[in-house]
Design a protein around this motif. Structure first.
Motif, PDB file in Angstrom:
ATOM      1  N   THR A 228       0.865  -1.188   0.000  1.00  0.00           N
ATOM      2  CA  THR A 228       0.000   0.000   0.000  1.00  0.00           C
ATOM      3  C   THR A 228       0.890   1.223   0.000  1.00  0.00           C
ATOM      4  OG1 THR A 228      -0.030   0.061   2.404  1.00  0.00           O
ATOM      5  CG2 THR A 228      -1.829  -1.094   1.337  1.00  0.00           C
TER       6      THR A 228
ATOM      7  N   TYR B  73       0.945   5.780  -0.153  1.00  0.00           N
ATOM      8  CA  TYR B  73       0.264   7.069  -0.193  1.00  0.00           C
ATOM      9  C   TYR B  73       1.322   8.143  -0.411  1.00  0.00           C
ATOM     10  CZ  TYR B  73      -2.455  11.123   1.288  1.00  0.00           C
ATOM     11  OH  TYR B  73      -3.075  12.336   1.329  1.00  0.00           O
TER      12      TYR B  73
ATOM     13  N   ASP C 262      -3.410   4.494  -2.135  1.00  0.00           N
ATOM     14  CA  ASP C 262      -4.410   5.016  -1.200  1.00  0.00           C
ATOM     15  C   ASP C 262      -4.776   6.451  -1.568  1.00  0.00           C
ATOM     16  OD1 ASP C 262      -6.133   5.173   0.895  1.00  0.00           O
ATOM     17  OD2 ASP C 262      -4.600   5.317   2.454  1.00  0.00           O
TER      18      ASP C 262
ATOM     19  N   ARG D  54      -9.047   8.527   0.333  1.00  0.00           N
ATOM     20  CA  ARG D  54      -8.027   7.945   1.205  1.00  0.00           C
ATOM     21  C   ARG D  54      -8.691   7.088   2.272  1.00  0.00           C
ATOM     22  NH1 ARG D  54      -4.007  11.291   4.943  1.00  0.00           N
ATOM     23  NH2 ARG D  54      -2.711   9.579   5.695  1.00  0.00           N
TER      24      ARG D  54
ATOM     25  N   LEU E 295      -3.973   3.060   5.763  1.00  0.00           N
ATOM     26  CA  LEU E 295      -3.242   1.880   5.304  1.00  0.00           C
ATOM     27  C   LEU E 295      -3.924   0.581   5.721  1.00  0.00           C
ATOM     28  CD1 LEU E 295      -1.106   0.097   7.334  1.00  0.00           C
ATOM     29  CD2 LEU E 295      -0.371   2.407   7.746  1.00  0.00           C
TER      30      LEU E 295
ATOM     31  N   ASP F 261       5.724  -2.403   3.153  1.00  0.00           N
ATOM     32  CA  ASP F 261       5.623  -0.951   3.026  1.00  0.00           C
ATOM     33  C   ASP F 261       6.184  -0.542   1.670  1.00  0.00           C
ATOM     34  OD1 ASP F 261       4.549  -0.716   5.495  1.00  0.00           O
ATOM     35  OD2 ASP F 261       6.055   0.665   6.283  1.00  0.00           O
ATOM     36  N   SER F 262       5.927   0.695   1.301  1.00  0.00           N
ATOM     37  CA  SER F 262       6.327   1.140  -0.043  1.00  0.00           C
ATOM     38  C   SER F 262       7.744   1.707  -0.102  1.00  0.00           C
ATOM     39  CB  SER F 262       5.328   2.179  -0.540  1.00  0.00           C
ATOM     40  OG  SER F 262       5.097   3.136   0.471  1.00  0.00           O
ATOM     41  N   HIS F 263       8.518   1.499   0.981  1.00  0.00           N
ATOM     42  CA  HIS F 263       9.920   1.954   0.976  1.00  0.00           C
ATOM     43  C   HIS F 263      10.779   0.853   1.576  1.00  0.00           C
ATOM     44  CE1 HIS F 263       7.334   3.987   4.031  1.00  0.00           C
ATOM     45  NE2 HIS F 263       7.948   3.087   4.760  1.00  0.00           N
TER      46      HIS F 263
ATOM     47  N   TRP G 247      -3.442   4.987  10.292  1.00  0.00           N
ATOM     48  CA  TRP G 247      -2.214   4.296  10.682  1.00  0.00           C
ATOM     49  C   TRP G 247      -2.266   4.103  12.186  1.00  0.00           C
ATOM     50  CZ3 TRP G 247       1.231   5.533  14.439  1.00  0.00           C
ATOM     51  CH2 TRP G 247       2.488   4.912  14.425  1.00  0.00           C
TER      52      TRP G 247
ATOM     53  N   HIS H 299      13.920  -1.642   5.498  1.00  0.00           N
ATOM     54  CA  HIS H 299      12.784  -0.714   5.566  1.00  0.00           C
ATOM     55  C   HIS H 299      13.312   0.649   6.001  1.00  0.00           C
ATOM     56  CE1 HIS H 299       9.650   1.193   8.273  1.00  0.00           C
ATOM     57  NE2 HIS H 299       8.975   1.066   7.151  1.00  0.00           N
TER      58      HIS H 299
ATOM     59  N   ARG I  71      11.348   5.957   9.323  1.00  0.00           N
ATOM     60  CA  ARG I  71      11.264   7.425   9.278  1.00  0.00           C
ATOM     61  C   ARG I  71      11.073   7.981  10.677  1.00  0.00           C
ATOM     62  NH1 ARG I  71       7.345   8.088   4.154  1.00  0.00           N
ATOM     63  NH2 ARG I  71       5.892   6.691   5.222  1.00  0.00           N
TER      64      ARG I  71
ATOM     65  N   TYR J  66       2.749  12.451   6.035  1.00  0.00           N
ATOM     66  CA  TYR J  66       1.371  12.659   5.578  1.00  0.00           C
ATOM     67  C   TYR J  66       0.486  13.173   6.703  1.00  0.00           C
ATOM     68  CZ  TYR J  66       1.763   7.839   7.250  1.00  0.00           C
ATOM     69  OH  TYR J  66       2.079   6.721   7.973  1.00  0.00           O
TER      70      TYR J  66
END
Ligand code: UDP
Ligand code: MN
Length: 534
Positions: A115, A117, A148, A173, A176, A196-198, A302, A330, A333, A338
């Motif tokens: 997923t 965003y 999303d 939206r 997640l 995750d997307s990273h 989240w 991963h 962060r 967001y």
């Protein structure tokens, strides 16, 4: 006769050729089902992909967001872009892992669900490319991207040229948690693997996960999550012996396996159980995921989803294992890039309350004592959970604490007993308005029916008030260092230390202090959780 034989031979040859051709085709391009997919593959493995295709994709400009700013993604997008679609990273596994020859039979397939965003395009692309390059494709069913509702729909659209990639885009939206459920609903694989997307999956990441998953139908497996530094994008090995867990604030945290546990382990590369996984990177059977009802879809944006799924999974018959031979990087962060429509703190608090109310039984009040503000948030009753608990015969939370998560101690452990206090078939409680302590019909939903008896003798409510006697009237007052607030357990009775009177249900539902009488049932009170022998 001759003609007949000839006919038979040709039919046989026909069947033979007709049967083997598709087989040859299939084994040549395992899992690659159409000409279209084959073209995608040729393109993906051609050098021009790395030179041109991905550059065009990554360096897109945008009016709505600054695609070069650190703050847009909470990691260095410039370095991420320079790295591009793929890079070599150190193989962080224990060297022994490389020698294992996994026998993965029967063959099962995995649907990878990502997923995202407003993700940095280079990071999203790298997540997918590492999966394509480091996964034996015979085990890969598909890569499902769930957009999303990112500002720019082409973030996902432009990736459809990659093999195995399928795209779903939310019209608004959803957060997640619902996005992951949506991805799962469209999946075909035997297993669902959430990413995750990273992320960057590392060498040989999938085989050890599959190996464990194939052994138990209700297991959820987690890799060791290596860290990718948000400032430098450096890939760093993590300490492999960490378990997911949480505190009474319901904050996810990593806890090292105990010294004793390490001592009895025969091999460092063996998997070990953990109270929780991080829901950003774990694998579970699709069938079992849906038997559990997926993620609780009332959780917003989240937060809490890792705990919700982990606790539910354990209590209703699953188990969680960390597999040290599987490594996924991963980007950890330091802040959320967001927005949260209701604010991050409120969202986390509401999600946590929902989890505590659904799964913690009488232990939920330890969460409330850490987060009193959660008491005032309204959450819908979770009817689905009650059905699930019945259908799957889920265990009580006390089992999880005793068996799976002994590291989670009760907050300041000076407790004798807590939970509902029963007298006969009724429960001690108090009116929210008049604060009168009395007996009520027992209800887990009624938060006034929870009391804590501590070693100091204090008998307190979930609002932090203490019981005292005024004459023989029971009153609630601020807890203080006073002998008047001390109660002693004696043979099932609650004796007020200062006056020697016993708590008593004299008339109807009234609760007062009276002379202690041996064997009087109206003076017998029992707690739902006893922590010390009476
Ligand atoms: N995400 C999403 N919708 C949202 C918030 C996040 O799809 O409303 C995605 C996000 O892009 C990421 C994943 O969910 O791929 C997990 O979010 P994040 O990485 O911020 O969580 P963390 O790793 O910090 O727990
Ligand atoms: Mn993340």
């Amino acid at each position: 006769m001759k003609r007949f034989l000839w006919k038979k031979t040709t039919t046989f040859l026909f069947i033979l050729i007709g049967g083997t051709l598709p087989l040859i085709y299939y084994t040549q391009f395992v899992g690659v089902s159409s000409e279209f997919d084959r073209n995608k593959f040729t393109r993906f493995f051609s050098p021009s992909f790395y030179k041109d295709d991905f550059r065009q994709y990554i360096y897109r400009t945008d009016r709505k967001i600054d695609r070069r700013a650190f703050e847009t993604y909470s990691f260095s997008v410039e370095i991420s872009n320079q790295i591009g679609a793929y890079r070599l990273i150190s193989d962080t596994r224990d060297p022994k892992c490389r020698d294992i020859d996994y026998v993965l039979k029967p063959r099962r397939t995995v649907s990878v669900i990502i997923t995202f965003y407003n993700e940095a395009r280079s990071a999203l692309l790298r997540t997918i490319v590492t999966v394509l390059k480091r996964t034996p494709l015979e085990y890969l069913e598909e890569i499902i991207l769930v957009d999303d509702c990112s500002y720019d729909a082409s973030d996902g659209e432009d990736l459809k040229f990659l093999p195995y990639v399928k795209l779903i885009r939310n019209q608004r939206r959803e957060g997640l948690i619902r996005s992951r459920n949506k991805g799962a609903e469209t999946a075909y694989g035997t297993y669902l693997l959430f990413l995750d997307s990273h992320c960057e999956v590392n060498e040989g990441w999938l085989e050890p996960l599959l190996d464990r998953a194939l052994k138990h139908p209700t297991i959820a497996v987690s890799p060791v999550i290596d860290s990718i530094d948000p400032d430098t994008l450096k890939y760093k090995a993590s300490y492999p012996f960490l378990k997911g867990g949480f505190d009474w604030n319901l904050r996810f945290k990593w806890i090292p396996i105990s010294f004793e546990e390490r001592k009895v382990r025969q091999e460092d590369i063996l998997s070990f159980t953990a109270p929780a996984f991080s829901a950003g990177t774990f694998m579970i059977s699709r069938k079992w995921f849906f038997q559990l009802g997926g993620f609780d879809s009332s959780l917003e944006i989240w937060g809490g989803e890792s705990l919700e799924m982990s606790i539910k999974h354990w209590l209703c018959g699953g188990q969680i294992e960390v597999v040290p031979c599987s490594r996924i990087g991963h980007v950890f962060r330091k802040s959320y890039p967001y927005s949260f429509p209701d604010g991050v703190y409120f969202t986390y608090l509401r999600n946590s309350k929902r989890i505590a109310e659904s799964w913690f039984d009488e232990y939920k009040h330890f969460f409330y004592s850490m987060k009193p503000a959660a008491r005032d948030i309204s959450v819908e009753p979770n009817d689905k959970v009650n059905i699930l608990k019945k259908d799957l015969q889920c265990r009580p939370f006390s089992w999880y604490l005793a068996t799976v998560f002994s590291e989670l101690k009760l907050p300041n452990e000076d407790h004798i007993a807590f939970g509902q206090v029963k007298c006969g078939t009724k429960c001690l409680g108090f009116g929210v308005k008049d604060q009168t302590v009395k007996l009520q019909d027992c209800s887990f939903e009624d938060n006034s029916q929870w009391f804590l008896h501590s070693t100091t003798g204090k008998l307190s409510t979930n609002t932090g008030a203490c019981l005292n006697l005024n004459g023989n009237q029971v009153i609630l007052e601020y807890c203080k260092d006073s002998k008047n607030q001390m109660w002693i357990r004696r043979g099932g009775k609650l004796v007020h230390e200062a006056t020697g009177l016993c708590l008593d249900n004299t008339l109807l539902d009234a609760i007062v202090g009276t002379e202690c009488r041996p064997g009087a049932p109206s003076q017998l009170f029992s707690f739902s959780v006893e922590l010390q022998k009476l």
